[in-house]
Design a protein around this motif. Sequence first.
Motif, PDB file in Angstrom:
ATOM      1  N   ILE A  51       0.804  -1.221   0.000  1.00  0.00           N
ATOM      2  CA  ILE A  51       0.000   0.000   0.000  1.00  0.00           C
ATOM      3  C   ILE A  51       0.839   1.275   0.000  1.00  0.00           C
ATOM      4  CG2 ILE A  51      -0.251  -0.065   2.519  1.00  0.00           C
ATOM      5  CD1 ILE A  51      -2.774   1.324  -0.089  1.00  0.00           C
ATOM      6  N   VAL A  52       1.997   1.260   0.658  1.00  0.00           N
ATOM      7  CA  VAL A  52       2.784   2.494   0.768  1.00  0.00           C
ATOM      8  C   VAL A  52       3.694   2.680  -0.440  1.00  0.00           C
ATOM      9  CG1 VAL A  52       4.326   3.862   2.213  1.00  0.00           C
ATOM     10  CG2 VAL A  52       2.670   2.318   3.285  1.00  0.00           C
ATOM     11  N   VAL A  53       4.511   1.673  -0.767  1.00  0.00           N
ATOM     12  CA  VAL A  53       5.364   1.796  -1.953  1.00  0.00           C
ATOM     13  C   VAL A  53       4.494   1.967  -3.199  1.00  0.00           C
ATOM     14  CG1 VAL A  53       7.184   0.748  -3.317  1.00  0.00           C
ATOM     15  CG2 VAL A  53       7.082   0.317  -0.872  1.00  0.00           C
ATOM     16  N   GLY A  54       3.439   1.189  -3.272  1.00  0.00           N
ATOM     17  CA  GLY A  54       2.543   1.291  -4.420  1.00  0.00           C
ATOM     18  C   GLY A  54       1.908   2.650  -4.551  1.00  0.00           C
ATOM     19  N   SER A  55       1.668   3.334  -3.422  1.00  0.00           N
ATOM     20  CA  SER A  55       1.073   4.669  -3.483  1.00  0.00           C
ATOM     21  C   SER A  55       2.000   5.674  -4.152  1.00  0.00           C
ATOM     22  CB  SER A  55       0.703   5.152  -2.069  1.00  0.00           C
ATOM     23  OG  SER A  55      -0.375   4.411  -1.558  1.00  0.00           O
ATOM     24  N   VAL A  56       3.305   5.542  -3.909  1.00  0.00           N
ATOM     25  CA  VAL A  56       4.259   6.416  -4.615  1.00  0.00           C
ATOM     26  C   VAL A  56       4.120   6.208  -6.121  1.00  0.00           C
ATOM     27  CG1 VAL A  56       6.666   7.079  -4.911  1.00  0.00           C
ATOM     28  CG2 VAL A  56       5.873   6.278  -2.685  1.00  0.00           C
ATOM     29  N   GLU A  57       4.080   4.943  -6.525  1.00  0.00           N
ATOM     30  CA  GLU A  57       4.041   4.602  -7.947  1.00  0.00           C
ATOM     31  C   GLU A  57       2.729   5.031  -8.597  1.00  0.00           C
ATOM     32  OE1 GLU A  57       6.829   0.609  -7.288  1.00  0.00           O
ATOM     33  OE2 GLU A  57       4.640   0.474  -7.213  1.00  0.00           O
ATOM     34  N   VAL A  58       1.612   4.735  -7.950  1.00  0.00           N
ATOM     35  CA  VAL A  58       0.313   5.043  -8.553  1.00  0.00           C
ATOM     36  C   VAL A  58       0.037   6.541  -8.507  1.00  0.00           C
ATOM     37  CG1 VAL A  58      -2.166   4.588  -8.446  1.00  0.00           C
ATOM     38  CG2 VAL A  58      -0.547   2.734  -7.996  1.00  0.00           C
ATOM     39  N   LEU A  59       0.431   7.214  -7.431  1.00  0.00           N
ATOM     40  CA  LEU A  59       0.241   8.662  -7.372  1.00  0.00           C
ATOM     41  C   LEU A  59       1.118   9.383  -8.389  1.00  0.00           C
ATOM     42  CD1 LEU A  59      -0.115   9.271  -3.523  1.00  0.00           C
ATOM     43  CD2 LEU A  59      -1.897   9.476  -5.275  1.00  0.00           C
ATOM     44  N   SER A  93      -1.911  10.448 -16.084  1.00  0.00           N
ATOM     45  CA  SER A  93      -2.133   9.177 -16.773  1.00  0.00           C
ATOM     46  C   SER A  93      -3.393   8.462 -16.292  1.00  0.00           C
ATOM     47  CB  SER A  93      -0.922   8.247 -16.590  1.00  0.00           C
ATOM     48  OG  SER A  93       0.237   8.827 -17.156  1.00  0.00           O
ATOM     49  N   ILE A  94      -3.697   8.596 -14.998  1.00  0.00           N
ATOM     50  CA  ILE A  94      -4.900   7.969 -14.443  1.00  0.00           C
ATOM     51  C   ILE A  94      -5.617   8.973 -13.550  1.00  0.00           C
ATOM     52  CG2 ILE A  94      -3.889   5.656 -14.502  1.00  0.00           C
ATOM     53  CD1 ILE A  94      -3.529   5.860 -11.457  1.00  0.00           C
ATOM     54  N   SER A  95      -6.826   8.633 -13.153  1.00  0.00           N
ATOM     55  CA  SER A  95      -7.628   9.522 -12.301  1.00  0.00           C
ATOM     56  C   SER A  95      -7.477   9.127 -10.832  1.00  0.00           C
ATOM     57  CB  SER A  95      -9.100   9.422 -12.696  1.00  0.00           C
ATOM     58  OG  SER A  95      -9.598   8.121 -12.414  1.00  0.00           O
ATOM     59  N   TRP A  96      -7.961  10.024  -9.947  1.00  0.00           N
ATOM     60  CA  TRP A  96      -7.968   9.713  -8.523  1.00  0.00           C
ATOM     61  C   TRP A  96      -8.836   8.490  -8.244  1.00  0.00           C
ATOM     62  CZ3 TRP A  96      -5.037  10.981  -4.572  1.00  0.00           C
ATOM     63  CH2 TRP A  96      -4.247  12.138  -4.652  1.00  0.00           C
ATOM     64  N   HIS A  97      -9.917   8.356  -8.990  1.00  0.00           N
ATOM     65  CA  HIS A  97     -10.793   7.186  -8.806  1.00  0.00           C
ATOM     66  C   HIS A  97     -10.016   5.890  -9.003  1.00  0.00           C
ATOM     67  CE1 HIS A  97     -13.541   4.021 -10.309  1.00  0.00           C
ATOM     68  NE2 HIS A  97     -14.353   4.488  -9.370  1.00  0.00           N
ATOM     69  N   GLU A  98      -9.127   5.856  -9.988  1.00  0.00           N
ATOM     70  CA  GLU A  98      -8.340   4.654 -10.252  1.00  0.00           C
ATOM     71  C   GLU A  98      -7.294   4.411  -9.171  1.00  0.00           C
ATOM     72  OE1 GLU A  98      -7.767   4.018 -14.880  1.00  0.00           O
ATOM     73  OE2 GLU A  98      -7.666   6.161 -14.374  1.00  0.00           O
ATOM     74  N   PHE A  99      -6.872   5.475  -8.498  1.00  0.00           N
ATOM     75  CA  PHE A  99      -5.967   5.282  -7.363  1.00  0.00           C
ATOM     76  C   PHE A  99      -6.660   4.459  -6.281  1.00  0.00           C
ATOM     77  CE2 PHE A  99      -4.831   6.745  -3.041  1.00  0.00           C
ATOM     78  CZ  PHE A  99      -3.532   6.274  -2.979  1.00  0.00           C
ATOM     79  N   PHE A 100      -7.899   4.824  -5.952  1.00  0.00           N
ATOM     80  CA  PHE A 100      -8.619   4.110  -4.897  1.00  0.00           C
ATOM     81  C   PHE A 100      -9.088   2.726  -5.352  1.00  0.00           C
ATOM     82  CE2 PHE A 100      -9.046   8.577  -3.537  1.00  0.00           C
ATOM     83  CZ  PHE A 100      -8.592   8.443  -2.231  1.00  0.00           C
ATOM     84  N   LEU A 152      -7.784   0.340  -2.244  1.00  0.00           N
ATOM     85  CA  LEU A 152      -8.681  -0.418  -1.363  1.00  0.00           C
ATOM     86  C   LEU A 152      -8.372  -1.919  -1.352  1.00  0.00           C
ATOM     87  CD1 LEU A 152     -12.053   1.481  -1.957  1.00  0.00           C
ATOM     88  CD2 LEU A 152     -10.442   1.699  -0.050  1.00  0.00           C
ATOM     89  N   PRO A 153      -8.240  -2.576  -2.526  1.00  0.00           N
ATOM     90  CA  PRO A 153      -7.866  -4.001  -2.477  1.00  0.00           C
ATOM     91  C   PRO A 153      -6.497  -4.245  -1.853  1.00  0.00           C
ATOM     92  CG  PRO A 153      -8.758  -3.433  -4.630  1.00  0.00           C
ATOM     93  CD  PRO A 153      -8.527  -2.141  -3.911  1.00  0.00           C
ATOM     94  N   THR A 154      -5.545  -3.351  -2.130  1.00  0.00           N
ATOM     95  CA  THR A 154      -4.195  -3.528  -1.588  1.00  0.00           C
ATOM     96  C   THR A 154      -4.182  -3.340  -0.078  1.00  0.00           C
ATOM     97  OG1 THR A 154      -3.213  -2.745  -3.658  1.00  0.00           O
ATOM     98  CG2 THR A 154      -1.808  -2.705  -1.710  1.00  0.00           C
ATOM     99  N   LEU A 155      -4.873  -2.325   0.412  1.00  0.00           N
ATOM    100  CA  LEU A 155      -4.957  -2.088   1.849  1.00  0.00           C
ATOM    101  C   LEU A 155      -5.588  -3.281   2.558  1.00  0.00           C
ATOM    102  CD1 LEU A 155      -4.691  -0.205   4.291  1.00  0.00           C
ATOM    103  CD2 LEU A 155      -6.921   0.779   3.673  1.00  0.00           C
TER     104      LEU A 155
END
Length: 310
Positions: free
Chosen positions: A230-238, A245-252, A257-260
Amino acid sequence: MAQQNKNQPDEVEVESEENEQGKDIEVDEEELPSAAAAIHEQIRQDGEKELERDSMALLWSAVAAGLSMGASLMAKGIFQVHLGDIPGGFLLENLGYTFGFVIVIMARQQLFTENTVTAVLPIMHKPTGSNFLLLFRLWGIVLIGNIVGTGLAALAFNHMPIFDDATRDAFTHISEKVMANPPAEMFANAVVSGWIIATMVWMFPSAGAAKIVVIIMMTWLVALGDLAHIVVGSVEVLYLVFNGSISWHEFFWPFALPTLAGNIIGGTFIFALISHAQIRNEISQKAKAEAAAKKRRAEREKQSAENSQS
């Protein structure tokens, strides 16, 4: 003075048998039924300290951890650019993933997935409503701080003139690989990731000077398996969110949510429960034996006093 400090409104205290009796948790292996029990009690002691920390201290430490986790994406991206297609490049590139974990854990910063096992053991030992509130307080503060820190790192990587175009393209490629998984796979990967991080935390008390080797070994395995964190992935996805490239909706969804949920289940409901279950009976039997011995001593002292009076 100590009693006065405990009554301050900002002070919190975990409910446990030791605190009620004014004692410290026993962590000496020679005084406990097994080595596993000693590790469990050491981690439970650390968990109580984390649960009782000041909220602002937790938040700033968690923000610092989120920023530090940016080192994982940075190292992995730089390695990818300079390694190219050389033999073994995949292994060395994923070694970069470990950098953020080394910084965060050795600097004692607050990382959410590390707390999914450390802070849970005191609650398993005494599952009261007050202790659960302390756990949710810790998790909430640390998770928010981690996400804020990762967001700041992702913003800096996007907008500050630090990296060349090739490195930025590598960041995008790495991040898009994270988002290629559907929610079910994201969740399953995160369960395994949570379990591995919890295993790493369980190894720390007996790791000694090899602690940094344990961190690298276990987190490198997470990277090699393309597992979700969830934390390392947040750097990458954000990073993808902030470059459009993607929306905030796709971040969640499908990521956060599945990763958390997977990290919590892997670290708490699988690893911590099993680890607690293996020593619960040992500690319970030891407590019963101590209580019986105390009762026998009291009876002997009472009998001796009656004999002396007669």
